[in-house]
Scaffold this active site. Structure first.
Site, PDB file in Angstrom:
ATOM      1  N   THR A 148       0.801  -1.225   0.000  1.00 41.54           N
ATOM      2  CA  THR A 148       0.000   0.000   0.000  1.00 41.54           C
ATOM      3  C   THR A 148       0.836   1.278   0.000  1.00 41.54           C
ATOM      4  O   THR A 148       0.284   2.373   0.038  1.00 41.54           O
ATOM      5  CB  THR A 148      -0.984   0.002   1.177  1.00 41.54           C
ATOM      6  OG1 THR A 148      -0.321  -0.439   2.369  1.00 41.54           O
ATOM      7  CG2 THR A 148      -2.150  -0.928   0.904  1.00 41.54           C
ATOM      8  N   GLY A 190      14.077  16.724  -1.660  1.00 47.77           N
ATOM      9  CA  GLY A 190      14.350  18.135  -1.499  1.00 47.77           C
ATOM     10  C   GLY A 190      15.375  18.645  -2.494  1.00 47.77           C
ATOM     11  O   GLY A 190      15.204  19.707  -3.100  1.00 47.77           O
ATOM     12  N   HIS A 445      36.089   5.068 -25.215  1.00 48.57           N
ATOM     13  CA  HIS A 445      36.589   6.437 -25.143  1.00 48.57           C
ATOM     14  C   HIS A 445      36.018   7.247 -26.309  1.00 48.57           C
ATOM     15  O   HIS A 445      35.986   6.750 -27.432  1.00 48.57           O
ATOM     16  CB  HIS A 445      38.124   6.429 -25.243  1.00 48.57           C
ATOM     17  CG  HIS A 445      38.728   7.797 -25.335  1.00 48.57           C
ATOM     18  ND1 HIS A 445      38.875   8.616 -24.239  1.00 48.57           N
ATOM     19  CD2 HIS A 445      39.222   8.490 -26.392  1.00 48.57           C
ATOM     20  CE1 HIS A 445      39.444   9.742 -24.618  1.00 48.57           C
ATOM     21  NE2 HIS A 445      39.663   9.699 -25.928  1.00 48.57           N
TER      22      HIS A 445
END
Length: 468
Positions: A148, A190, A445
């Site tokens: 849930t 954040g 590379h």
């Protein structure tokens, strides 16, 4: 209805697995279980795909990419491209974001339907150790999986009003670019919103009570991100906890325990996510819980033989790919296979900010705690020696943590696009690779992937494009 029968009243209809929750963990379990021949019912009250698809991973990364495009438009001149930045069209950004989500959502719905999974839209509740009630009907299963998920958390006395004080859910639907934002919490959520909003042009201040941003990461990665955020003009306050928030005439004022105050148009509460477990019958049925989380063993089994739990509902890493893995583990265990428990240290972790922070394995501090400081070797490879990173004009490092004369136990990377390199890092950690073994592999590379190879060359004692 299932097979033309009334599920609620036909006692002969017993599913092999009834899953409560259609997010990452729930739908992964449903897909794998059906693939293994089990008869599955999947119950979801909102939208198939859950938080990750609709309110988390996918829409957030779409915003971050829009921010990346905005930065590229501003900075075109340094690449010899004459470009101008005219501003952010938030309806256009949302149309792009929602188009990505919609396409994935339709694909997932088709996938579930193709697997002959009984999908039930409605709010379910655990009614016994072998049943879930939803829409006035009872779905009985030989086994129940609780999945849930989670919702954004807040702090006591801090009300998320959806107007001036918002959660990540609100932030994803914001109809404007805020002039200024305070972000409470310097973790993954954040820092990602700080990065996106700064790219959009907002003034951003992060408040984090712990000593560093992304505090779960290696301290070196945190410091590199902090340095990069300073250069981008993202402000942050570290080491002092939130005390209160008050409305001002045109925004919000936040006060910290150390006496500092900050004002902005909006406050985003990004202190993490808490499990969705209350009022769903878990306690009544006797499922063991701790602080709202369902407790499980290494095979995601609860204290009740017929009930398992996965995803953000259990106290493991709150990552969609962890939910996928846990759901698959449960399905395979129920199908009679012998799945291996998850090594959570071996799970790749990425913060999709600008720059990105990516890691696999354990931090230097944790390695010293486990093995002793004298047994731990570290190496830092600066991206300044990597051609592709120079082309992209990104800065950062790859840090390796090794047990002396042994395997690499931590890979910590900071730099734009380094989240895309976490796949090889995952193999290095999980296959207990020695530096010399990685060093002998040839990396293309010029790629950023090459930086991983170069770091291991240096750790193996044969540096190429790096020096002390």
């Amino acid at each position: 209805m299932h097979g033309g029968r009334d599920v609620a009243n036909d006692a002969s209809t017993v599913f092999d697995l009834v899953i409560l929750g259609g997010g990452s963990g729930g739908y992964a379990a449903a897909l794998r279980a059906s693939q293994l021949g089990l008869d599955v019912a999947l119950i979801e009250k909102d939208k198939l795909g859950g938080t990750c698809l609709h309110y988390g991973c996918i829409p957030t990364k779409a915003l971050l990419h829009a921010g990346e495009v905005a930065d590229a438009a501003r900075e075109g001149e340094q690449f010899g491209v004459k470009s101008t930045f005219e501003g952010i069209d938030m309806p256009g950004v949302h149309a792009y974001k929602d188009g990505v989500v919609s396409g994935l959502y339709k694909g997932l719905q088709g996938l579930v339907a193709s697997r002959k999974i009984t999908y039930v839209q409605g709010e379910g509740r655990l009614s016994s150790a072998t049943s879930v009630d939803v829409n006035g009907e009872r779905y009985t299963g030989r086994h129940i999986l609780l999945a849930t998920g989670s919702v954004p958390k807040s702090l006591p006395g801090l009300e998320i009003d959806g107007d001036r004080v918002i959660s990540s859910n609100h932030a994803l639907k914001l109809d404007r670019v805020p002039k200024s934002v305070i972000i409470l919490g310097g973790g993954v959520i954040g820092c990602e919103f700080a990065s996106a909003w700064r790219s959009f042009g907002s003034e951003v201040t992060i408040v984090e009570g712990l000593p560093h941003l992304v505090p779960a990461e290696d301290e070196n990665s945190s410091k590199l991100l902090e340095r990069a955020f300073r250069k981008r003009g993202i402000k942050f306050s570290l080491g002092s906890f939130f005390e209160k928030a008050e409305y001002t005439n045109d925004g919000v004022k936040v006060s910290l325990a150390n006496g500092k105050t900050f004002e902005a148009e909006l406050l985003l509460v990004a202190i993490g996510r808490g499990p969705v477990s209350q009022g769903l019958g878990y306690e009544e049925v006797g499922v063991a819980m701790d602080r709202g989380y369902v407790t499980v063993d290494e095979y995601c089994r609860t204290n009740i033989d017929t009930i398992s739990a996965v995803g953000d509902l259990i106290p493991t890493l709150q990552l969609a790919h962890v939910g996928f893995a846990e759901g698959i583990l449960v399905a395979e265990r129920l199908a009679g296979l012998n799945p291996v428990p998850i090594d959570y240290d071996g799970v790749p972790r990425v913060t999709y900010s600008h720059p990105e922070v990516a890691s696999v394995g354990i931090t230097e501090a944790k390695a010293k705690e486990l093995y002793g400081a004298d047994k731990v070797v570290t190496l830092k490879y600066n991206l300044g020696g990597n051609g592709k990173s120079k082309i992209l004009k990104t800065q950062g490092e790859i840090k390796l943590v090794q047990v002396r004369d042994g395997a690499v136990v931590g890979v910590h990377m900071v730099g734009d696009r380094l989240g895309e390199q976490v796949g090889e890092a995952q193999l290095i950690y999980n296959w207990e690779a020695l530096p010399a073994e990685v060093a002998q592999l040839i990396h293309a590379h010029p790629t950023q992937n090459e930086a991983l190879g170069e770091a291991h060359l240096a750790l193996a004692g044969k540096p190429l494009h790096s020096h002390d």
